[in-house]
Design a protein around this motif. Sequence first.
Motif, PDB file in Angstrom:
ATOM      1  N   SER A 274       0.833  -1.196   0.000  1.00 55.58           N
ATOM      2  CA  SER A 274       0.000   0.000   0.000  1.00 55.58           C
ATOM      3  C   SER A 274       0.871   1.249   0.000  1.00 55.58           C
ATOM      4  N   GLN A 275       2.024   1.174   0.662  1.00 57.14           N
ATOM      5  CA  GLN A 275       2.935   2.324   0.597  1.00 57.14           C
ATOM      6  C   GLN A 275       3.429   2.544  -0.827  1.00 57.14           C
ATOM      7  N   ARG A 276       3.780   1.445  -1.491  1.00 48.73           N
ATOM      8  CA  ARG A 276       4.250   1.588  -2.873  1.00 48.73           C
ATOM      9  C   ARG A 276       3.168   2.143  -3.777  1.00 48.73           C
ATOM     10  N   LEU A 277       1.986   1.663  -3.544  1.00 46.10           N
ATOM     11  CA  LEU A 277       0.859   2.122  -4.346  1.00 46.10           C
ATOM     12  C   LEU A 277       0.699   3.630  -4.234  1.00 46.10           C
ATOM     13  N   GLN A 279       2.970   5.804  -3.423  1.00 45.24           N
ATOM     14  CA  GLN A 279       4.074   6.504  -4.098  1.00 45.24           C
ATOM     15  C   GLN A 279       3.894   6.493  -5.603  1.00 45.24           C
ATOM     16  N   ASP A 280       3.516   5.338  -6.098  1.00 40.79           N
ATOM     17  CA  ASP A 280       3.418   5.133  -7.532  1.00 40.79           C
ATOM     18  C   ASP A 280       2.258   5.926  -8.131  1.00 40.79           C
ATOM     19  N   GLY A 281       1.149   5.910  -7.453  1.00 43.91           N
ATOM     20  CA  GLY A 281       0.021   6.716  -7.910  1.00 43.91           C
ATOM     21  C   GLY A 281      -0.888   6.058  -8.939  1.00 43.91           C
ATOM     22  N   THR A 282      -0.439   4.955  -9.546  1.00 48.73           N
ATOM     23  CA  THR A 282      -1.351   4.231 -10.446  1.00 48.73           C
ATOM     24  C   THR A 282      -1.389   2.768 -10.014  1.00 48.73           C
ATOM     25  N   ALA A 287      -0.952  -3.931  -8.952  1.00 53.24           N
ATOM     26  CA  ALA A 287      -1.956  -4.957  -9.279  1.00 53.24           C
ATOM     27  C   ALA A 287      -1.268  -6.199  -9.839  1.00 53.24           C
ATOM     28  N   ASP A 288      -0.292  -5.985 -10.719  1.00 57.01           N
ATOM     29  CA  ASP A 288       0.433  -7.141 -11.279  1.00 57.01           C
ATOM     30  C   ASP A 288       1.108  -7.941 -10.174  1.00 57.01           C
ATOM     31  N   GLU A 289       1.701  -7.194  -9.258  1.00 62.94           N
ATOM     32  CA  GLU A 289       2.393  -7.883  -8.189  1.00 62.94           C
ATOM     33  C   GLU A 289       1.420  -8.664  -7.303  1.00 62.94           C
ATOM     34  N   ILE A 290       0.280  -8.068  -7.059  1.00 65.13           N
ATOM     35  CA  ILE A 290      -0.718  -8.780  -6.247  1.00 65.13           C
ATOM     36  C   ILE A 290      -1.155 -10.052  -6.976  1.00 65.13           C
TER      37      ILE A 290
END
Length: 299
Positions: A274-277, A279-282, A287-290
Motif C-alpha cells: 500500500s505504501q508503494r501504491l 508513491q506510484d500513484g497508479t 496490481a500485477d504484483e498482487i
Amino acid sequence: MRALARAITLVERRDPAVRELQQALRDRVRPAYVVGFTGAPGTGKSTIVDGLISLLRKQERSVAVIATDPNSPFTGGAILGDRIRMQRHALDPKVFIRSMGARGHLGGLSLAAREAIRLLGAFGFDPVILETVGVGQSELEVAAVADTTVVVLTPNLGDGVQMIKAGILEIADIFVVNKSDLEGHKRVALELRGMLNLSPKAAWRPPIIATAAVRQEGIEELWAAIEAHRKHLETTGRASAQAEKRLKDETAEVVAEVARERARDALGEDSKLSQRLLQDGTPYEVADEILRNHIMNSE
Ligand SMILES: Nc1nc2c(ncn2[C@@H]2O[C@H](COP(=O)(O)OP(=O)(O)OP(=O)(O)O)[C@@H](O)[C@H]2O)c(=O)[nH]1
Ligand SMILES: [Mg+2]
C-alpha cells in the motif's frame, strides 16, 4: 425451511462455510427453472408474482421468490413488508420468499443470488422467481441469470413505449402489459408490437400478455407463455447452452470474489504494497504484483 433460510443467510454473508455446503449438496442439485421479472417501479411485478404463486401451488409445485432491490443495501427481509405483496403465502411451507440487497458486487445481482438459486433448487423449489426493479443495470443482470425473462409494462407509461429503456427489447422473452383494467393498455401493446416487428427476425418472438394482476386475470396465459418459452429453449438446445454460460459466469464471479478479497488483504493498511501504491500513484504495477504473489501463488 429453517435450514434453507440459514443457508441463504450464510450465502449472503459470504461465509466460507458456503463452499462446503454447496459441495455437500452437489448431488441433490436439480437446477430450478428461473423466471426473472423486471420492470419499472410499481408496474405490478409483485402482484403478478403473487398470482403466479397461487397458480403454481394449485399444481402442487414448490415456488421460491427472491426479490432483489438494487437500491437497497438491506438484506434478509428488511424490505419485505412494503415491496412484496405475497404475504398471504408466507405460512405455506412450499413457498419460500426472500428479499436480498444487492450489496457489493458492483451493485449487481450478486453472486449471493446465484448461489441462493442453486440452494433453492437443491431444496426442491422449482421454479425460482426473481423479482427486481428495473433501474440501472439490474434488468440486464436478471436476464443473465434467468431462463425466461419477463418485462412488465403498464398503460401509464408517460410517453408511451418510447419510455422503454434501450436494451429491454433484447432481453425480454415475454412482455406483460399489466393493469389492463386501465385505459390505454391496448395502445401500449400495439406500439410494442410495432417495435418488435422492426427488430430482426429471431427464432423466438416475445409474446405480449395482457394481465390485470389485481384481479388475477391473465396469469394462466402468462404461465403458459413461460412454459412455451421453456419448451422452446429445450427443443432448440439453448437450455443447455444457457446453463453452461451461467455456470461459467458464476465461476468467473467466484474467481473475482476471491481475488478481490486477497487484494484487499494484501493492500491492508501499513502494508508495503500500500505504501508503494501511494508513491506510484497508479494501480497497474501493484496490481500485477498482487496477481503474481498473492493470488496465483497463495493457498
Ligand atoms: N389497476 C391495477 N393496479 C394494479 C394491478 N397490479 C398491481 N396494481 C397496483 O400497482 C401497485 C404496485 O404493485 P406492486 O405489485 O407492488 O408493483 P411492483 O412492480 O412489484 O413494485 P416495486 O417492487 O416497488 O417496483 C399496487 O398498488 C398494486 O395494487 C393491476 O392489474 N391493475
Ligand atoms: Mg415489488
